[in-house]
Write a protein that holds these residues in place. Structure first.
Motif, PDB file in Angstrom:
ATOM      1  N   PRO A  16       4.641   1.426   5.150  1.00 15.87           N
ATOM      2  CA  PRO A  16       4.978   2.278   4.003  1.00 15.87           C
ATOM      3  C   PRO A  16       6.463   2.129   3.667  1.00 15.87           C
ATOM      4  CG  PRO A  16       4.982   3.588   5.993  1.00 15.87           C
ATOM      5  CD  PRO A  16       4.609   2.179   6.408  1.00 15.87           C
ATOM      6  N   ARG A  52      -0.672   6.540   2.790  1.00 16.35           N
ATOM      7  CA  ARG A  52      -0.224   5.200   3.194  1.00 16.35           C
ATOM      8  C   ARG A  52       0.380   5.237   4.597  1.00 16.35           C
ATOM      9  NH1 ARG A  52      -0.941  -0.178   2.041  1.00 16.35           N
ATOM     10  NH2 ARG A  52       0.926  -1.357   2.576  1.00 16.35           N
ATOM     11  N   PRO A 103      -6.374   4.537   0.830  1.00 11.71           N
ATOM     12  CA  PRO A 103      -6.462   3.239   1.508  1.00 11.71           C
ATOM     13  C   PRO A 103      -7.800   3.074   2.219  1.00 11.71           C
ATOM     14  CG  PRO A 103      -4.405   4.355   2.020  1.00 11.71           C
ATOM     15  CD  PRO A 103      -5.261   5.351   1.317  1.00 11.71           C
TER      16      PRO A 103
END
Length: 818
Positions: A134, A147, A197
């Motif tokens: 990240p 993330r 994600p």
């Protein structure tokens, strides 16, 4: 880490329908259900990450949900995780606000980003692919916390693969959250406005990020999964050992355990996939039910760890410290902070920990797990500091050292609470200096064992100093023998030299803040005396062998003697053996003549000086030969300019050379070279020149080989002029040229000098004659008068005699008329 099967019920939980249930839902309800499922899945991932981080850093994190996300923003927990990952790179001291005092009082500070950056650096150091990272703002500004959690999951799988951390557990469907928690999480996710994600694809991405043939790797992993399903151990082992899988540490003897472990893991993964398949937004992936390369490697590491644990417990059973240390240091185990010198502490501590575990569970055969072994290792490293009162004294000792206060240090060391051996008051500056040095080298506070050991040694050192000052050889040596002094290599026969050397060293410290010799300085002086004595003895023996070798007239024998380590001669070169023999023989003969002793021997200095001379001779001779070779080359190339340059080289040391004769040199040298070629063999490229000292030196201008003695394979090359021959030519040409040049350049001056000289001589002769004439004038006049009178008388007598002899004629002449 194994997640417990029973999870805490958080209250009324959300309900989830099956695919069949969806037939009774409207589109809006289905979308609502999908969003609720996304929030629930993300909360599961948060809880998974939380439990995993807590297991790694041994610390508690905030509850899963927005609180956990907020708690990660200051990077403290991530920083502690980076310390767990790479303790050598990230020490806890480097973390900003590690106890979060500043954060709790004032909130976030820009320096909290340092903690986040340490985490990113630790992941890079570990080798996690950059695709998972990240941004710092994703954490600090909470721009994309999913993330961050995604990265933590990838990191956990990657570290599990490396055997550095436990596996993160899949809690989907196993943990319950309230409707309020799911709704709150859904609102947070809506703020991000990002796509969630794909956590399920982490294993595949990790495999794709490996610098290998992806297709071959994918095929090899599928083959492993198929072999696992068949439950044929040999096939599974062969599949695991396939190089295309890029798996490491696959131990053949553990094949059966690999099969069992991987089959169980695959079954669990398949079951978890079934739970997720009921989600409306579920997207199937090939690795949903297949074990990934990272997971397989992680399970292999887990099996290896368990096998090593069995060996650890077996070593504890046998009380075998060496076997225990081998296990603890095994790369398959991955323990941290294992120190060789603490192995006995580990054995004691782990034995105690296991006995405690057995007693607590009232069952024989209990073994320690990896976390317990790691904890035992860490505890064993801390066993030195167990007494609170002692620790208080040590704090005071360190404060005194920090303040450079010798009096305060003495008070601390002499305190009854310290339980230390007696200390000498006159040695307080010694204690201060030595403990300060130890503390500076350690770069942290001294502990009790260090102070205890230091006091024992330093008190013994202080007594040695007192004995040295008293000048008593025996007392000094007895103090040196004190076991607390920890001095080594003492020799009774050297006790006088010890006293002298230590007294000299101590006198050199007069005027210093600490006038006593330190332990290091005492040992250093002892070693110096021992070394000097031993070296002197060894050198005497070696010098004797060298003198014997000189007398043997064998260069190789001499070379072996010169190279003896005990001789400590420098720059011994094997190619110089013959020259060493020659010069050392001459040196020994000269010494015999000088001393009048036929058995005189060379000492070490004589030998070393001769070796240096021989080496310098060789260097000069090589330069000479190369210079002569350059002269020959210039002659062959008919290059007068180059010839002049080479003749002028200081390496050749030719004298009487002038550049004006270059053509004459060239002509004469070429003529001499042509004449020499006709007298013998050419082409061997060996020449012989004499050094300044007159020694013969053989040199091959092609191979650069040289020798001081002529061997059968050294054939003189008649096509090469030697330095002596060149010098002879130069010596003939230059003086003739010099004379002619001198006369030509000074002819007018010479004529003038000659004229002046001759004129001077004439004037001088005239003046001398004139002065003589003037001084002898009366005598000259008298002599001349006498001489003239004599001449006139002689003429008169001759005339008278003539007249008398011709008297008749004279009368007639006289009588004849005029």
């Amino acid at each position: 880490m194994e997640q417990e099967e029973d999870h805490v019920d958080r209250g009324p939980s959300a309900s989830y329908g099956t695919i069949e249930d969806n037939h009774r839902l409207t589109a809006d309800e289905m979308d609502e259900r999908r969003q609720q499922n996304v929030a629930y899945e993300y909360l599961c991932h948060l809880e998974e990450a939380k439990i995993w981080i807590e297991a790694c850093i041994n610390d508690s994190l905030p509850p899963s949900g927005p609180d956990l996300e907020e708690g990660l923003r200051n990077g403290v927990f991530l920083g502690k995780l980076s310390h767990f990952m790479c303790p050598e790179l990230v020490s806890l001291k480097k973390l900003y606000d590690k106890d979060q005092t500043r954060y709790k009082q004032r909130g976030l500070h820009f320096r909290h980003t340092d903690n986040i950056n340490w985490w990113l650096r630790a992941m890079a150091e570990l080798g996690l692919p950059q695709i998972f990272y990240p941004e710092t703002t994703d954490i600090y500004d909470k721009k994309n916390m999913p993330r961050v959690i995604y990265c933590i999951h990838a990191l956990s799988l990657y570290m599990f693969k490396l055997g550095l951390a436990p596996q993160i557990e899949d809690l989907y469907g196993k943990i319950k959250f309230t409707e309020e928690e799911i709704s709150a999480m859904r609102q947070e996710l809506d703020k991000y406005g990002i796509q969630m994600p794909a956590f399920s694809k982490i294993g595949g991405i990790l495999a794709n990020e490996m610098p290998v043939d992806e297709a071959a790797l994918h095929a090899a992993i599928i083959a492993i999964n198929e072999a696992i399903e068949k439950e044929v151990i040999t096939e599974t082992l062969n599949a695991l050992q396939n190089p295309a899988t890029h798996l490491s540490n696959v131990i053949t003897d553990s094949a059966a355990i690999y099969q069992e472990t991987l089959h169980t893991a695959k079954s669990i993964k398949s079951e978890n996939t079934k739970n997720k398949s009921i989600d409306l937004d579920y997207e199937p992936d090939v690795y949903d039910e297949l074990l990934t390369q990272a997971e397989i490697q992680g399970y292999i590491n887990r099996v290896n760890t368990n096998e090593t644990l069995d060996q650890v417990n077996e070593a504890i059973n046998k009380q075998n410290a060496e076997e225990l240390l081998t296990c603890l240091q095994s790369p398959l185990f991955g323990l941290k902070h294992v120190q060789l010198e603490n192995v006995e502490f580990y054995l004691y501590r782990l034995t105690l920990e296991r006995e405690t575990k057995i007693n607590n569970h009232s069952a024989e055969g209990m073994i320690l797990d990896k976390d317990e072994v790691q904890a035992g290792v860490l505890e064993a490293n801390k066993d030195a500091d167990v007494d609170y009162q002692k620790s208080l004294v040590i704090v005071s000792v360190n404060e005194a050292l920090q303040n450079k206060d010798g009096d305060a240090l003495y008070e601390c060391l002499s305190s009854s609470k310290a339980c230390l051996p007696p200390v000498l008051q006159n040695g307080k500056m010694l204690y201060l200096e030595e403990f300060s040095n130890i503390r500076d080298e350690k770069q942290e506070e001294l502990d009790y064992e260090e102070v205890l050991g230091g006091v024992k040694v330093l008190s013994a050192v202080a007594k040695i100093n007192e004995a040295v000052t008293a000048g008593d050889n025996t007392a000094t040596f007895n103090c040196l023998l004190d076991t607390d002094a920890h001095l080594q290599s003492l020799d009774l026969s050297n006790q006088i030299k010890y006293q002298e050397q230590l007294a000299t060293a101590k006198s050199a410290k007069q005027g210093n803040s600490n006038e006593m010799l330190t332990h290091f300085e005492i040992q250093e002086n002892i070693d110096l005396v021992n070394r000097q004595v031993q070296e002197e003895q060894d050198r005497i023996v070696a010098v004797g062998k060298i003198n014997e070798a000189i007398d043997s007239k064998d260069p190789e024998t001499l070379l072996g003697a010169l190279k003896l380590p005990e001789a400590k001669l420098k720059s011994i070169k094997p190619k110089q053996a013959a020259h060493y023999q020659s010069l050392l023989t001459k040196a020994k003969q000269a010494k015999s003549q000088e001393t009048g002793d036929e058995n005189a021997v060379l000492w070490w200095d004589d030998i070393q000086d001769t070796v240096k001379t021989a080496n310098k001779n060789a260097d000069d001779a090589q330069k000479l030969s190369i210079g002569v070779a350059a002269i020959n080359l210039a002659i062959d190339e008919n290059d007068p300019t180059n010839l002049t340059t080479t003749l002028s080289s200081s390496d050749v040391f030719l004298h009487s050379m002038t550049a004006d004769c270059s053509n004459e040199y060239m002509e004469r040298l070429k003529s001499l070279k042509d004449e020499k070629k006709s007298q013998g063999e050419t082409g061997s490229r060996w020449m012989m020149n004499r050094t300044k000292e007159g020694d013969k030196f053989y040199f091959n201008i092609n191979t650069m080989e040289y020798a001081w003695e002529r061997t059968d394979d050294i054939v003189k090359d008649n096509g090469l002029l030697t330095r002596g021959e060149i010098q002879n030519v130069v010596g003939d040409v230059t003086p003739a040229y010099d004379r002619e040049a001198l006369f030509k350049s000074n002819e007018p001056f010479i004529i003038k000098i000659q004229a002046l000289g001759r004129c001077y001589l004439v004037r001088k002769a005239f003046k001398t004659r004139l002065e003589f004439m003037r001084a002898q004038l009366p005598a000259i006049v008298t002599l001349q008068s006498w001489y003239k009178g004599q001449k006139q008388k002689q003429k008169y007598r001759e005339r008278l005699s003539g007249l008398k002899s011709h008297e008749d004629k004279a009368i007639v002449v006289c009588l004849s008329p005029q």
